[in-house]
Design a protein around this motif. Structure first.
Motif, PDB file in Angstrom:
ATOM      1  N   LEU A  72      -9.636 -11.184 -20.986  1.00 40.27           N
ATOM      2  CA  LEU A  72      -8.763 -11.674 -22.060  1.00 40.27           C
ATOM      3  C   LEU A  72      -8.747 -10.621 -23.157  1.00 40.27           C
ATOM      4  O   LEU A  72      -9.738  -9.915 -23.360  1.00 40.27           O
ATOM      5  N   TRP A  75      -7.409 -19.840 -20.667  1.00 45.45           N
ATOM      6  CA  TRP A  75      -7.122 -19.499 -22.059  1.00 45.45           C
ATOM      7  C   TRP A  75      -5.883 -20.253 -22.570  1.00 45.45           C
ATOM      8  O   TRP A  75      -5.825 -20.662 -23.734  1.00 45.45           O
ATOM      9  N   GLN A  92      -6.672 -16.356 -17.684  1.00 50.29           N
ATOM     10  CA  GLN A  92      -5.452 -16.608 -18.470  1.00 50.29           C
ATOM     11  C   GLN A  92      -5.061 -18.081 -18.424  1.00 50.29           C
ATOM     12  O   GLN A  92      -4.631 -18.649 -19.428  1.00 50.29           O
TER      13      GLN A  92
END
Ligand code: ATP
Ligand code: MG
Length: 201
Positions: free
Chosen positions: A143, A114, A111
């Motif tokens: 994800l 990302w 995360q």
């Protein structure tokens, strides 16, 4: 030239002229300029290095480049040492999941990576974005696939993105403009050769 050679030369020239006409027509027909999504996948070696080759090309054209390396934890690679200072380069992994053996931690790391990638995909200032080893985060479910695909679809029109990693999903392949699948015919590692600087890292 002998008669035979002259005839062979004439046949060759005719064949090449025909080929040139086909290639020229194809080049003339390719008039679009837009940001491309490239996927480099498969089990063979050369996915990340293909992406870094495009980074070098892009830098040669003075494009602004962002790189996010998922999974990988080492920051001593040749590519980062050489290309890193000319790009915005992030290494966000903790290593492979068999290294960390902690799914919660892997998800948190994914995360975090990302979030950086999403910021780049929303910013037209980045002309090339490399998402190295992104496919694993999708196949492990770290994800949300729709979130990632939406961000790719909605990215700036002129932005190029390269995604690498084994086992790219069908949805990612469908979305991509250019897909290369690198086959694993042989790898020196299986003959007992350890990772070599300049070749493997
Ligand atoms: P590279 O970074 O060399 O382009 P890659 O991105 O295609 O490789 P990864 O799965 O990301 O491959 O693995 C990176 C490392 O693992 C590199 O050191 C590479 O040489 C090695 N490697 C890649 N493919 C294989 C394979 N089929 N067998 C063993 N080792 C591999
Ligand atoms: Mg790789």
């Amino acid at each position: 030239m002998t008669e035979d050679a002259t005839e062979r030369q004439a046949r060759h020239s005719a064949r090449m002229a025909k080929k040139k006409a086909v290639v020229d027509a194809a080049i003339a027909a390719a008039t679009d300029a837009r940001g491309l999504l490239l996927v480099v996948t498969g089990n063979g070696k050369g996915k990340s290095t293909a992406a870094f080759g495009m980074v070098a090309r892009a830098l040669g054209h003075r494009l602004k480049v962002g790189v996010v390396q998922f999974i990988k934890s080492r920051t001593d690679t040749g590519e980062e040492a050489f290309l890193g200072p000319h790009t915005e380069w992030h290494v966000t992994g903790d290593g492979f999941t068999w290294d960390t053996q902690n799914r919660e931690q892997d998800i948190a790391t994914a995360q975090r990576g990302w979030a950086i990638a999403a910021r780049m995909l929303a910013d037209p200032a980045y002309q090339l974005v490399v998402l190295d080893e992104l496919t694993y985060l999708l196949s492990y479910g770290y994800l949300d696939a729709d979130t990632v695909l939406d961000a790719l679809v909605q990215r700036p029109a002129m932005q190029h993105v390269v995604v690498t990693g084994r086992a790219a999903s069908d949805a990612l392949i469908a979305l991509a403009d250019t897909v290369s699948v690198i086959a694993d015919e042989k790898h020196a590692f299986r003959a007992g050769v350890q990772a070599q600087p300049g070749i493997d890292l």
